[in-house]
Scaffold this active site. Structure first.
Site, PDB file in Angstrom:
ATOM      1  N   TYR A  50      44.803  29.751  -9.271  1.00 26.86           N
ATOM      2  CA  TYR A  50      44.960  30.968  -8.462  1.00 26.86           C
ATOM      3  C   TYR A  50      46.400  31.479  -8.382  1.00 26.86           C
ATOM      4  O   TYR A  50      46.641  32.535  -7.811  1.00 26.86           O
ATOM      5  CB  TYR A  50      44.418  30.720  -7.047  1.00 26.86           C
ATOM      6  CG  TYR A  50      42.911  30.569  -7.018  1.00 26.86           C
ATOM      7  CD1 TYR A  50      42.084  31.684  -7.101  1.00 26.86           C
ATOM      8  CD2 TYR A  50      42.313  29.314  -6.943  1.00 26.86           C
ATOM      9  CE1 TYR A  50      40.700  31.560  -7.089  1.00 26.86           C
ATOM     10  CE2 TYR A  50      40.928  29.172  -6.936  1.00 26.86           C
ATOM     11  CZ  TYR A  50      40.131  30.298  -7.012  1.00 26.86           C
ATOM     12  OH  TYR A  50      38.765  30.172  -7.009  1.00 26.86           O
TER      13      TYR A  50
ATOM     14  N   ALA B 290      33.410  32.029  -2.623  1.00 24.09           N
ATOM     15  CA  ALA B 290      32.263  31.191  -3.018  1.00 24.09           C
ATOM     16  C   ALA B 290      30.925  31.763  -2.545  1.00 24.09           C
ATOM     17  O   ALA B 290      29.880  31.506  -3.162  1.00 24.09           O
ATOM     18  CB  ALA B 290      32.448  29.766  -2.505  1.00 24.09           C
TER      19      ALA B 290
ATOM     20  N   GLU C 250      33.088  44.727  -6.106  1.00 20.26           N
ATOM     21  CA  GLU C 250      33.304  43.272  -5.951  1.00 20.26           C
ATOM     22  C   GLU C 250      34.465  42.852  -6.840  1.00 20.26           C
ATOM     23  O   GLU C 250      34.510  43.220  -8.023  1.00 20.26           O
ATOM     24  CB  GLU C 250      32.028  42.521  -6.353  1.00 20.26           C
ATOM     25  CG  GLU C 250      32.182  41.009  -6.261  1.00 20.26           C
ATOM     26  CD  GLU C 250      30.862  40.281  -6.478  1.00 20.26           C
ATOM     27  OE1 GLU C 250      29.902  40.539  -5.721  1.00 20.26           O
ATOM     28  OE2 GLU C 250      30.789  39.467  -7.422  1.00 20.26           O
TER      29      GLU C 250
ATOM     30  N   HIS D 137      28.231  33.364  -4.851  1.00 20.12           N
ATOM     31  CA  HIS D 137      27.268  32.665  -5.685  1.00 20.12           C
ATOM     32  C   HIS D 137      25.973  32.289  -4.962  1.00 20.12           C
ATOM     33  O   HIS D 137      25.042  31.811  -5.590  1.00 20.12           O
ATOM     34  CB  HIS D 137      27.942  31.427  -6.299  1.00 20.12           C
ATOM     35  CG  HIS D 137      29.293  31.750  -6.882  1.00 20.12           C
ATOM     36  ND1 HIS D 137      29.438  32.652  -7.927  1.00 20.12           N
ATOM     37  CD2 HIS D 137      30.562  31.368  -6.540  1.00 20.12           C
ATOM     38  CE1 HIS D 137      30.746  32.769  -8.205  1.00 20.12           C
ATOM     39  NE2 HIS D 137      31.436  32.008  -7.376  1.00 20.12           N
TER      40      HIS D 137
ATOM     41  N   ARG E 195      34.661  29.694 -15.980  1.00 21.82           N
ATOM     42  CA  ARG E 195      34.925  28.517 -15.156  1.00 21.82           C
ATOM     43  C   ARG E 195      33.648  27.667 -15.071  1.00 21.82           C
ATOM     44  O   ARG E 195      32.867  27.632 -16.003  1.00 21.82           O
ATOM     45  CB  ARG E 195      35.429  28.965 -13.772  1.00 21.82           C
ATOM     46  CG  ARG E 195      36.733  29.780 -13.847  1.00 21.82           C
ATOM     47  CD  ARG E 195      37.242  30.196 -12.477  1.00 21.82           C
ATOM     48  NE  ARG E 195      37.475  29.025 -11.634  1.00 21.82           N
ATOM     49  CZ  ARG E 195      37.753  29.101 -10.323  1.00 21.82           C
ATOM     50  NH1 ARG E 195      37.830  30.287  -9.737  1.00 21.82           N
ATOM     51  NH2 ARG E 195      37.935  28.006  -9.614  1.00 21.82           N
TER      52      ARG E 195
ATOM     53  N   ARG F 228      46.374  26.873  -2.809  1.00 23.79           N
ATOM     54  CA  ARG F 228      45.065  26.492  -3.299  1.00 23.79           C
ATOM     55  C   ARG F 228      45.078  26.460  -4.830  1.00 23.79           C
ATOM     56  O   ARG F 228      45.278  27.509  -5.463  1.00 23.79           O
ATOM     57  CB  ARG F 228      44.094  27.578  -2.827  1.00 23.79           C
ATOM     58  CG  ARG F 228      42.762  27.529  -3.453  1.00 23.79           C
ATOM     59  CD  ARG F 228      41.939  28.748  -3.095  1.00 23.79           C
ATOM     60  NE  ARG F 228      40.584  28.478  -3.511  1.00 23.79           N
ATOM     61  CZ  ARG F 228      39.619  29.362  -3.528  1.00 23.79           C
ATOM     62  NH1 ARG F 228      39.839  30.593  -3.122  1.00 23.79           N
ATOM     63  NH2 ARG F 228      38.433  29.028  -3.946  1.00 23.79           N
TER      64      ARG F 228
ATOM     65  N   ARG G 174      29.570  29.508 -11.222  1.00 19.78           N
ATOM     66  CA  ARG G 174      30.283  30.733 -10.821  1.00 19.78           C
ATOM     67  C   ARG G 174      29.811  31.980 -11.577  1.00 19.78           C
ATOM     68  O   ARG G 174      30.121  33.107 -11.197  1.00 19.78           O
ATOM     69  CB  ARG G 174      31.793  30.569 -11.025  1.00 19.78           C
ATOM     70  CG  ARG G 174      32.391  29.500 -10.156  1.00 19.78           C
ATOM     71  CD  ARG G 174      33.909  29.536 -10.159  1.00 19.78           C
ATOM     72  NE  ARG G 174      34.435  28.260  -9.714  1.00 19.78           N
ATOM     73  CZ  ARG G 174      34.652  27.930  -8.435  1.00 19.78           C
ATOM     74  NH1 ARG G 174      34.437  28.798  -7.480  1.00 19.78           N
ATOM     75  NH2 ARG G 174      35.108  26.730  -8.124  1.00 19.78           N
TER      76      ARG G 174
ATOM     77  N   ASP H  51      22.554  41.451   1.455  1.00 17.79           N
ATOM     78  CA  ASP H  51      21.802  42.376   2.312  1.00 17.79           C
ATOM     79  C   ASP H  51      22.734  43.276   3.118  1.00 17.79           C
ATOM     80  O   ASP H  51      22.469  44.472   3.269  1.00 17.79           O
ATOM     81  CB  ASP H  51      20.907  41.589   3.287  1.00 17.79           C
ATOM     82  CG  ASP H  51      19.632  41.086   2.626  1.00 17.79           C
ATOM     83  OD1 ASP H  51      19.292  41.586   1.542  1.00 17.79           O
ATOM     84  OD2 ASP H  51      18.977  40.196   3.215  1.00 17.79           O
TER      85      ASP H  51
ATOM     86  N   PRO I 206      35.972  33.049   2.061  1.00 20.76           N
ATOM     87  CA  PRO I 206      36.535  31.741   2.371  1.00 20.76           C
ATOM     88  C   PRO I 206      37.567  31.234   1.371  1.00 20.76           C
ATOM     89  O   PRO I 206      37.421  31.429   0.165  1.00 20.76           O
ATOM     90  CB  PRO I 206      35.307  30.814   2.401  1.00 20.76           C
ATOM     91  CG  PRO I 206      34.227  31.572   1.727  1.00 20.76           C
ATOM     92  CD  PRO I 206      34.510  33.017   1.932  1.00 20.76           C
ATOM     93  N   ASN I 207      38.559  30.595   1.933  1.00 22.20           N
ATOM     94  CA  ASN I 207      39.638  29.918   1.189  1.00 22.20           C
ATOM     95  C   ASN I 207      40.653  30.861   0.558  1.00 22.20           C
ATOM     96  O   ASN I 207      41.667  30.409   0.025  1.00 22.20           O
ATOM     97  CB  ASN I 207      39.075  28.963   0.118  1.00 22.20           C
ATOM     98  CG  ASN I 207      38.214  27.872   0.719  1.00 22.20           C
ATOM     99  OD1 ASN I 207      38.647  27.214   1.651  1.00 22.20           O
ATOM    100  ND2 ASN I 207      36.994  27.700   0.225  1.00 22.20           N
TER     101      ASN I 207
ATOM    102  N   HIS J  23      37.045  39.611  -8.140  1.00 25.32           N
ATOM    103  CA  HIS J  23      37.409  38.192  -8.239  1.00 25.32           C
ATOM    104  C   HIS J  23      38.753  38.074  -8.919  1.00 25.32           C
ATOM    105  O   HIS J  23      38.965  38.691  -9.976  1.00 25.32           O
ATOM    106  CB  HIS J  23      36.349  37.406  -9.017  1.00 25.32           C
ATOM    107  CG  HIS J  23      35.019  37.472  -8.353  1.00 25.32           C
ATOM    108  ND1 HIS J  23      34.746  36.780  -7.200  1.00 25.32           N
ATOM    109  CD2 HIS J  23      33.917  38.200  -8.638  1.00 25.32           C
ATOM    110  CE1 HIS J  23      33.523  37.067  -6.811  1.00 25.32           C
ATOM    111  NE2 HIS J  23      32.997  37.932  -7.661  1.00 25.32           N
TER     112      HIS J  23
ATOM    113  N   ASN K 163      35.839  40.583  -1.927  1.00 21.65           N
ATOM    114  CA  ASN K 163      35.877  39.348  -2.701  1.00 21.65           C
ATOM    115  C   ASN K 163      35.164  38.305  -1.841  1.00 21.65           C
ATOM    116  O   ASN K 163      35.762  37.711  -0.943  1.00 21.65           O
ATOM    117  CB  ASN K 163      37.321  38.917  -2.990  1.00 21.65           C
ATOM    118  CG  ASN K 163      37.375  37.651  -3.837  1.00 21.65           C
ATOM    119  OD1 ASN K 163      36.369  36.957  -3.990  1.00 21.65           O
ATOM    120  ND2 ASN K 163      38.539  37.351  -4.381  1.00 21.65           N
TER     121      ASN K 163
HETATM  122  C1  DQA Z   1      36.885  33.839  -6.425  1.00 24.81           C
HETATM  123  C2  DQA Z   1      35.968  33.096  -7.407  1.00 24.81           C
HETATM  124  C3  DQA Z   1      34.934  32.274  -6.666  1.00 24.81           C
HETATM  125  O1  DQA Z   1      34.085  31.592  -7.588  1.00 24.81           O
HETATM  126  C4  DQA Z   1      35.614  31.239  -5.795  1.00 24.81           C
HETATM  127  O2  DQA Z   1      34.671  30.503  -5.062  1.00 24.81           O
HETATM  128  C5  DQA Z   1      36.661  31.818  -4.928  1.00 24.81           C
HETATM  129  C6  DQA Z   1      37.520  32.882  -5.429  1.00 24.81           C
HETATM  130  C7  DQA Z   1      38.021  34.588  -7.131  1.00 24.81           C
HETATM  131  O3  DQA Z   1      38.631  35.444  -6.498  1.00 24.81           O
HETATM  132  O4  DQA Z   1      38.322  34.303  -8.299  1.00 24.81           O
HETATM  133  O5  DQA Z   1      36.879  31.355  -3.808  1.00 24.81           O
HETATM  134  O6  DQA Z   1      36.095  34.783  -5.735  1.00 24.81           O
END
Ligand code: DQA
Length: 154
Positions: free
Chosen positions: A26, A81, A102, A84, A111, A21, A115, A91, A13-14, A104, A78
């Site tokens: 970012y 959020a 994974e 967390h 941060r 954003r 997180r 699963d 998400p996002n 980020h 990735n």
């Molecule tokens: C993220 C870090 C996460 O804590 C955050 O919620 C994101 C982006 C990152 O790529 O740094 O949406 O996964």
């Protein structure tokens, strides 16, 4: 005929909002820029890549479930959020036997305190945090390394 080596990249998400954003955190590059970066880095390494983004936990899980078909040699995720708190994504990752990394973009250890904990990382082979777009390229190299290790171990 040899199967094309395809990587699945899943973004949560996002991440679709990159560029707009919180640019101070970012950066100004967009989600399209990230996709172009991933495609070009994959090509350099001889991989095909499928990139999936969703703001919905269920869609991410369904996409990971579909990856059980064995069409992918590795998964880069990735979970944003969901990292967390999504035991459901944890699963879904556990079911996949290919190398999983994974990623980020930001350094999640630097941060807000919530997180720091990743519930999804224990289902992955490695975590890369705080390396920006490059983290995805580094994840590809780790997948190559894990695949070579597995090949040697056979
Ligand atoms: C993220 C870090 C996460 O804590 C955050 O919620 C994101 C982006 C990152 O790529 O740094 O949406 O996964």
């Amino acid at each position: 005929m040899a199967m094309a080596k395809t990587l699945l990249i899943v973004n949560g998400p996002n991440l679709n909002m990159l560029g707009r954003r919180e640019p101070s955190i970012y950066g100004s590059e967009t989600y399209d820029d990230l996709q172009m970066f991933c495609r070009s880095e994959a090509q350099k390494r001889g991989y095909l890549v499928e990139i999936f983004q969703s703001n919905s936990e269920g869609e991410i899980i369904t996409r990971l479930n579909r990856a059980m078909t064995g069409n992918y040699v590795g998964v880069i995720i990735n979970p944003a959020a969901y990292t967390h708190y999504s035991y459901a994504i944890y699963d879904a990752l556990l079911m996949l036997s290919v190398p999983k990394i994974e990623v980020h973009l930001t350094n999640i250890y630097n941060r807000e305190s919530f997180r720091i904990n990743s519930v999804t990382a224990p289902a992955c082979d490695r975590q890369i945090s705080g390396r920006g777009f490059n983290g995805y390229a580094e994840a590809m190299d780790l997948i190559t390394m894990f695949l070579e290790e597995r090949e040697r171990g056979r």
